[in-house]
Write a protein that holds these residues in place. Structure first.
Motif, PDB file in Angstrom:
ATOM      1  N   ILE A  67       1.968  -5.614 -12.338  1.00 61.52           N
ATOM      2  CA  ILE A  67       1.949  -6.436 -11.123  1.00 61.52           C
ATOM      3  C   ILE A  67       1.484  -5.614  -9.929  1.00 61.52           C
ATOM      4  CG2 ILE A  67       3.410  -7.707  -9.497  1.00 61.52           C
ATOM      5  CD1 ILE A  67       5.094  -8.541 -11.993  1.00 61.52           C
ATOM      6  N   TRP A  68       2.043  -4.414  -9.752  1.00 63.59           N
ATOM      7  CA  TRP A  68       1.646  -3.573  -8.610  1.00 63.59           C
ATOM      8  C   TRP A  68       0.193  -3.123  -8.713  1.00 63.59           C
ATOM      9  CZ3 TRP A  68       4.001  -4.077  -4.362  1.00 63.59           C
ATOM     10  CH2 TRP A  68       5.375  -4.309  -4.317  1.00 63.59           C
ATOM     11  N   ILE A  69      -0.250  -2.794  -9.922  1.00 62.66           N
ATOM     12  CA  ILE A  69      -1.654  -2.407 -10.110  1.00 62.66           C
ATOM     13  C   ILE A  69      -2.566  -3.589  -9.808  1.00 62.66           C
ATOM     14  CG2 ILE A  69      -3.348  -1.751 -11.860  1.00 62.66           C
ATOM     15  CD1 ILE A  69      -1.140   0.039 -13.075  1.00 62.66           C
ATOM     16  N   SER A  70      -2.173  -4.782 -10.208  1.00 65.13           N
ATOM     17  CA  SER A  70      -2.973  -5.977  -9.934  1.00 65.13           C
ATOM     18  C   SER A  70      -3.083  -6.243  -8.437  1.00 65.13           C
ATOM     19  CB  SER A  70      -2.373  -7.191 -10.634  1.00 65.13           C
ATOM     20  OG  SER A  70      -2.400  -7.006 -12.030  1.00 65.13           O
ATOM     21  N   TYR A  71      -1.952  -6.125  -7.731  1.00 64.58           N
ATOM     22  CA  TYR A  71      -1.986  -6.296  -6.277  1.00 64.58           C
ATOM     23  C   TYR A  71      -2.877  -5.235  -5.632  1.00 64.58           C
ATOM     24  CZ  TYR A  71       1.560  -9.928  -5.684  1.00 64.58           C
ATOM     25  OH  TYR A  71       2.239 -11.105  -5.682  1.00 64.58           O
ATOM     26  N   GLY A  72      -2.775  -4.012  -6.095  1.00 61.27           N
ATOM     27  CA  GLY A  72      -3.605  -2.929  -5.554  1.00 61.27           C
ATOM     28  C   GLY A  72      -5.083  -3.163  -5.808  1.00 61.27           C
ATOM     29  N   ALA A  73      -5.420  -3.605  -7.010  1.00 63.51           N
ATOM     30  CA  ALA A  73      -6.818  -3.880  -7.343  1.00 63.51           C
ATOM     31  C   ALA A  73      -7.369  -5.023  -6.494  1.00 63.51           C
ATOM     32  CB  ALA A  73      -6.949  -4.203  -8.828  1.00 63.51           C
ATOM     33  N   ALA A  74      -6.564  -6.065  -6.306  1.00 61.11           N
ATOM     34  CA  ALA A  74      -7.007  -7.197  -5.485  1.00 61.11           C
ATOM     35  C   ALA A  74      -7.204  -6.765  -4.035  1.00 61.11           C
ATOM     36  CB  ALA A  74      -5.994  -8.333  -5.567  1.00 61.11           C
ATOM     37  N   ALA A  75      -6.284  -5.977  -3.509  1.00 61.17           N
ATOM     38  CA  ALA A  75      -6.417  -5.486  -2.130  1.00 61.17           C
ATOM     39  C   ALA A  75      -7.649  -4.601  -1.997  1.00 61.17           C
ATOM     40  CB  ALA A  75      -5.165  -4.718  -1.719  1.00 61.17           C
ATOM     41  N   PHE A  76      -7.888  -3.744  -2.980  1.00 57.82           N
ATOM     42  CA  PHE A  76      -9.071  -2.889  -2.957  1.00 57.82           C
ATOM     43  C   PHE A  76     -10.344  -3.725  -2.930  1.00 57.82           C
ATOM     44  CE2 PHE A  76     -12.484  -0.782  -5.257  1.00 57.82           C
ATOM     45  CZ  PHE A  76     -12.658   0.355  -4.476  1.00 57.82           C
ATOM     46  N   CYS A  77     -10.406  -4.768  -3.763  1.00 53.76           N
ATOM     47  CA  CYS A  77     -11.594  -5.629  -3.809  1.00 53.76           C
ATOM     48  C   CYS A  77     -11.825  -6.333  -2.477  1.00 53.76           C
ATOM     49  CB  CYS A  77     -11.465  -6.650  -4.929  1.00 53.76           C
ATOM     50  SG  CYS A  77     -11.609  -5.930  -6.573  1.00 53.76           S
ATOM     51  N   VAL A  78     -10.766  -6.827  -1.865  1.00 48.14           N
ATOM     52  CA  VAL A  78     -10.906  -7.518  -0.576  1.00 48.14           C
ATOM     53  C   VAL A  78     -11.421  -6.553   0.486  1.00 48.14           C
ATOM     54  CG1 VAL A  78      -9.610  -8.623   1.294  1.00 48.14           C
ATOM     55  CG2 VAL A  78      -9.220  -9.318  -1.075  1.00 48.14           C
ATOM     56  N   VAL A  79     -10.852  -5.362   0.540  1.00 43.48           N
ATOM     57  CA  VAL A  79     -11.293  -4.361   1.528  1.00 43.48           C
ATOM     58  C   VAL A  79     -12.732  -3.941   1.249  1.00 43.48           C
ATOM     59  CG1 VAL A  79     -10.907  -2.001   2.346  1.00 43.48           C
ATOM     60  CG2 VAL A  79      -8.979  -3.559   2.078  1.00 43.48           C
ATOM     61  N   ALA A  80     -13.075  -3.718  -0.017  1.00 42.46           N
ATOM     62  CA  ALA A  80     -14.441  -3.316  -0.367  1.00 42.46           C
ATOM     63  C   ALA A  80     -15.450  -4.390   0.024  1.00 42.46           C
ATOM     64  CB  ALA A  80     -14.533  -3.012  -1.859  1.00 42.46           C
ATOM     65  N   LEU A  81     -15.137  -5.653  -0.238  1.00 41.97           N
ATOM     66  CA  LEU A  81     -16.050  -6.736   0.139  1.00 41.97           C
ATOM     67  C   LEU A  81     -16.188  -6.854   1.650  1.00 41.97           C
ATOM     68  CD1 LEU A  81     -15.098  -9.489  -2.450  1.00 41.97           C
ATOM     69  CD2 LEU A  81     -17.294  -8.325  -2.236  1.00 41.97           C
ATOM     70  N   ALA A  82     -15.101  -6.668   2.385  1.00 41.08           N
ATOM     71  CA  ALA A  82     -15.161  -6.733   3.849  1.00 41.08           C
ATOM     72  C   ALA A  82     -16.031  -5.601   4.396  1.00 41.08           C
ATOM     73  CB  ALA A  82     -13.757  -6.666   4.437  1.00 41.08           C
ATOM     74  N   LEU A  83     -15.857  -4.396   3.858  1.00 44.87           N
ATOM     75  CA  LEU A  83     -16.677  -3.263   4.312  1.00 44.87           C
ATOM     76  C   LEU A  83     -18.142  -3.464   3.951  1.00 44.87           C
ATOM     77  CD1 LEU A  83     -14.331  -0.258   3.463  1.00 44.87           C
ATOM     78  CD2 LEU A  83     -14.912  -1.150   5.739  1.00 44.87           C
ATOM     79  N   TRP A  84     -18.399  -4.002   2.771  1.00 43.98           N
ATOM     80  CA  TRP A  84     -19.774  -4.267   2.358  1.00 43.98           C
ATOM     81  C   TRP A  84     -20.424  -5.298   3.285  1.00 43.98           C
ATOM     82  CZ3 TRP A  84     -21.477  -8.592  -0.977  1.00 43.98           C
ATOM     83  CH2 TRP A  84     -22.831  -8.506  -1.310  1.00 43.98           C
ATOM     84  N   ALA A  85     -19.714  -6.365   3.593  1.00 49.24           N
ATOM     85  CA  ALA A  85     -20.249  -7.403   4.482  1.00 49.24           C
ATOM     86  C   ALA A  85     -20.490  -6.840   5.882  1.00 49.24           C
ATOM     87  CB  ALA A  85     -19.295  -8.587   4.549  1.00 49.24           C
ATOM     88  N   TRP A  86     -19.572  -6.013   6.368  1.00 49.57           N
ATOM     89  CA  TRP A  86     -19.726  -5.414   7.693  1.00 49.57           C
ATOM     90  C   TRP A  86     -20.950  -4.492   7.715  1.00 49.57           C
ATOM     91  CZ3 TRP A  86     -18.812  -0.131   9.093  1.00 49.57           C
ATOM     92  CH2 TRP A  86     -18.861   0.097  10.450  1.00 49.57           C
ATOM     93  N   GLY A  87     -21.104  -3.671   6.704  1.00 46.81           N
ATOM     94  CA  GLY A  87     -22.256  -2.769   6.643  1.00 46.81           C
ATOM     95  C   GLY A  87     -23.562  -3.523   6.505  1.00 46.81           C
ATOM     96  N   ASP A  88     -23.574  -4.580   5.709  1.00 45.30           N
ATOM     97  CA  ASP A  88     -24.776  -5.376   5.550  1.00 45.30           C
ATOM     98  C   ASP A  88     -25.155  -6.065   6.860  1.00 45.30           C
ATOM     99  OD1 ASP A  88     -26.864  -6.532   3.827  1.00 45.30           O
ATOM    100  OD2 ASP A  88     -25.816  -8.423   4.211  1.00 45.30           O
ATOM    101  N   GLU A  89     -24.160  -6.563   7.585  1.00 48.52           N
ATOM    102  CA  GLU A  89     -24.433  -7.202   8.878  1.00 48.52           C
ATOM    103  C   GLU A  89     -25.064  -6.216   9.844  1.00 48.52           C
ATOM    104  OE1 GLU A  89     -23.886  -8.259  12.984  1.00 48.52           O
ATOM    105  OE2 GLU A  89     -22.663  -6.747  12.010  1.00 48.52           O
TER     106      GLU A  89
END
Length: 59
Positions: free
Chosen positions: A11-33
């Motif tokens: 459960i904790w690893i799943s939450y961590g992976a989901a949080a990592f994906c959300v942060v990675a996508l936000a950073l990718w979108a910010w950099g692309d913009e």
């Protein structure tokens, strides 16, 4: 503390992976913009203008 039973690690690893994906996508979108804004500024500096900025309706 929460008692998550025998699957707590999963459960904790799943939450961590989901949080990592959300942060990675936000950073990718910010950099692309930022990259798109730089390219657009370069094109406008060279004299090319946006078609949407002409004020004419595109049907």
């Amino acid at each position: 503390m929460l008692d998550l039973g025998p699957h707590a690690a999963f459960i904790w690893i799943s939450y961590g992976a989901a949080a990592f994906c959300v942060v990675a996508l936000a950073l990718w979108a910010w950099g692309d913009e930022r990259g798109q804004a730089k390219r657009l500024a370069d094109l406008e500096r060279r004299g090319l203008k946006r078609r949407s900025g002409q004020g004419q309706g595109n049907s």
